[in-house]
Design an enzyme around this catalytic site. Sequence first.
Site, PDB file in Angstrom:
ATOM      1  N   HIS A 189      -5.352  -0.363   5.656  1.00 17.45           N
ATOM      2  CA  HIS A 189      -5.027   0.435   6.858  1.00 17.45           C
ATOM      3  C   HIS A 189      -6.102   0.378   7.952  1.00 17.45           C
ATOM      4  O   HIS A 189      -6.660   1.406   8.345  1.00 17.45           O
ATOM      5  CB  HIS A 189      -4.720   1.879   6.494  1.00 17.45           C
ATOM      6  N   ASP A 220       0.951   2.648   3.680  1.00 17.69           N
ATOM      7  CA  ASP A 220       0.115   3.758   3.175  1.00 17.69           C
ATOM      8  C   ASP A 220       0.994   5.000   2.979  1.00 17.69           C
ATOM      9  O   ASP A 220       0.583   6.129   3.280  1.00 17.69           O
ATOM     10  CB  ASP A 220      -1.057   4.054   4.118  1.00 17.69           C
ATOM     11  N   HIS A 274       1.532   5.291  -2.145  1.00 24.05           N
ATOM     12  CA  HIS A 274       1.142   6.319  -3.118  1.00 24.05           C
ATOM     13  C   HIS A 274       2.440   6.986  -3.575  1.00 24.05           C
ATOM     14  O   HIS A 274       3.081   7.665  -2.771  1.00 24.05           O
ATOM     15  CB  HIS A 274       0.245   7.371  -2.456  1.00 24.05           C
ATOM     16  N   PHE A 275       2.808   6.764  -4.826  1.00 27.09           N
ATOM     17  CA  PHE A 275       4.072   7.336  -5.321  1.00 27.09           C
ATOM     18  C   PHE A 275       3.855   8.596  -6.170  1.00 27.09           C
ATOM     19  O   PHE A 275       4.796   9.202  -6.645  1.00 27.09           O
ATOM     20  CB  PHE A 275       4.887   6.285  -6.092  1.00 27.09           C
ATOM     21  N   ARG A 276       2.585   8.979  -6.382  1.00 27.16           N
ATOM     22  CA  ARG A 276       2.221  10.310  -6.903  1.00 27.16           C
ATOM     23  C   ARG A 276       2.488  10.568  -8.377  1.00 27.16           C
ATOM     24  O   ARG A 276       2.184  11.661  -8.844  1.00 27.16           O
ATOM     25  CB  ARG A 276       2.940  11.407  -6.094  1.00 27.16           C
ATOM     26  N   ASN A 292      -4.812   6.829  -7.057  1.00 26.67           N
ATOM     27  CA  ASN A 292      -5.251   8.234  -6.941  1.00 26.67           C
ATOM     28  C   ASN A 292      -4.188   9.227  -7.412  1.00 26.67           C
ATOM     29  O   ASN A 292      -3.791  10.140  -6.696  1.00 26.67           O
ATOM     30  CB  ASN A 292      -5.704   8.555  -5.503  1.00 26.67           C
ATOM     31  N   HIS A 323     -10.599   0.807   1.094  1.00 22.90           N
ATOM     32  CA  HIS A 323     -10.450   1.835   2.137  1.00 22.90           C
ATOM     33  C   HIS A 323     -11.835   1.952   2.776  1.00 22.90           C
ATOM     34  O   HIS A 323     -12.775   2.421   2.145  1.00 22.90           O
ATOM     35  CB  HIS A 323     -10.027   3.156   1.485  1.00 22.90           C
ATOM     36  N   HIS A 377       0.835  -1.213   0.000  1.00 19.53           N
ATOM     37  CA  HIS A 377       0.000   0.000   0.000  1.00 19.53           C
ATOM     38  C   HIS A 377       0.868   1.261   0.000  1.00 19.53           C
ATOM     39  O   HIS A 377       1.306   1.724   1.063  1.00 19.53           O
ATOM     40  CB  HIS A 377      -0.917   0.000   1.223  1.00 19.53           C
ATOM     41  N   HIS A 391       3.313  14.222   1.032  1.00 19.12           N
ATOM     42  CA  HIS A 391       2.873  15.563   0.625  1.00 19.12           C
ATOM     43  C   HIS A 391       4.024  16.491   0.985  1.00 19.12           C
ATOM     44  O   HIS A 391       4.811  16.185   1.893  1.00 19.12           O
ATOM     45  CB  HIS A 391       1.628  15.997   1.412  1.00 19.12           C
TER      46      HIS A 391
END
Length: 457
Positions: free
Chosen positions: A258, A331, A60-62, A92, A189, A58, A335
């Site tokens: 999560h 997760d 998020h590498f953007r 996302n 989620h 899980h 940012h």
Amino acid sequence: MKKTLLRGGTLAETGKKTDVLIGITGEIEQIKPGADHKDAEIVDCSGKLLFPLLIDCHVHFREPGLEHKATMETEAASALAGGIGLVCEMPNTIPPTVTVAALADKVRRAASVDQCDLRFYFGVTEAIHLQTLRDLWTGESMELKRLKHHCCGVKLYLDHSTGDQKVDGGILEEIFTACAELKIPLIAHCEDSEMNAAAKKAVETSGHSASSSLPRGAHVSLSVSAHSAMRPPESEEKSIREAIAMAKKTGAALHIAHLSTSKGLALVRAAKKENLPITCEVAPHHLFLTVDDYPTLGTLGKMNPPLRTPEDRDALWAGIADGTVDCIATDHAPHTLEEKKTGDPLSAPSGVPGVETMLPLLLSCTAKKFPHPNYPLPTNHYPLTFSDIVRLCFANPNRIFSLGAHDIKEKKPARIVIIDPNTEWVLEGKNLKSKCGWTPFEGWKVTGKVERIICKG
Ligand code: DOR
Ligand code: ZN
């Protein structure tokens, strides 16, 4: 080019001391004490642990679209520095991974990322995405088969989070049915959007104290800690209950992302007793941080699902102890510091980085040193072992998402993390490789360090 002999390391999974001989092709040739070392480069591993390169199911590498926060390259480097060699990345991004073209674009970008194996979840928010998913899973063309290989399953958001990808509730049963039929791993989620909306309204209109689920410590820092009251534990519980019911009705295998609450965990425990194919993961931030950390962390402690009470944290550790928790997954959600720290705290983006810090935090627990600087070992803290880490961060995610990663075995590519379990060091954002350059565990003293990774194949 020479062979490599890892001499005298201890396999984390079995506790056995051995040599590992790696051939020039990168394949493991021998695993035994006194392995042949003629012409090999010797790496002294005495006192060191050998883990398989870990899996984080899980992250998020953007990329694409949010490269100012992170890129595949920067976050892959961060993962590898944290002993993780395979990640499952969330949809996302911008554009979201809900079309074949978007998936193909991610796969193309990942091809130039060195050493770290990236797999991608497909997102489904509306009916057309579900049709595309079916095409992807059943397509006969070489191209679709190639893309499917890089797709680790479907991600469903049952409430909005970063990226606003809440699924259309009207097609939920169809999605579960398709995943059951086509044996597609399904990760959800779980938060209930109506309960979250109602809780948010209650907090906003009557002040924080009106919330029945006021978290402990919330009074200290009203602003950001209200985030926990706005996404209350009952919301996760209700959403998990409904998702499990849907899995039961349709026969889908469901993985809860999560999981953060004692009540949610109890539902997963009960489902497992019924032999339903329900699995779950917990995140390091929920294992190590609680609402009591808001005064120190401010918005750096803001994520979805939010920080919970120490009682919830302790329940998650108990869930690890009794096998209810299948995976620890980060997760990882970078940012920029600027985004986190400017403006109204309750509008700050949710998410914290974690791929580089998970392993040292867990290794500290194996050394019986709960790494939180202010709080002692939780009361019922579970004595984590090295083989637990292999199970939770390699074997289980590998099985649940059919990832095909290789353990440390003869005739398999050498993908190994060499760990010094005794090195004490301090986590500092500025030294981490993640593009965001911060960590919610800033200044924490940890025990156990990635010394080197061998990453072949
Ligand atoms: O805290 C979170 N951050 N939770 C999510 O569901 C998404 C993630 C992100 O992408 O920033
Ligand atoms: Zn996430």
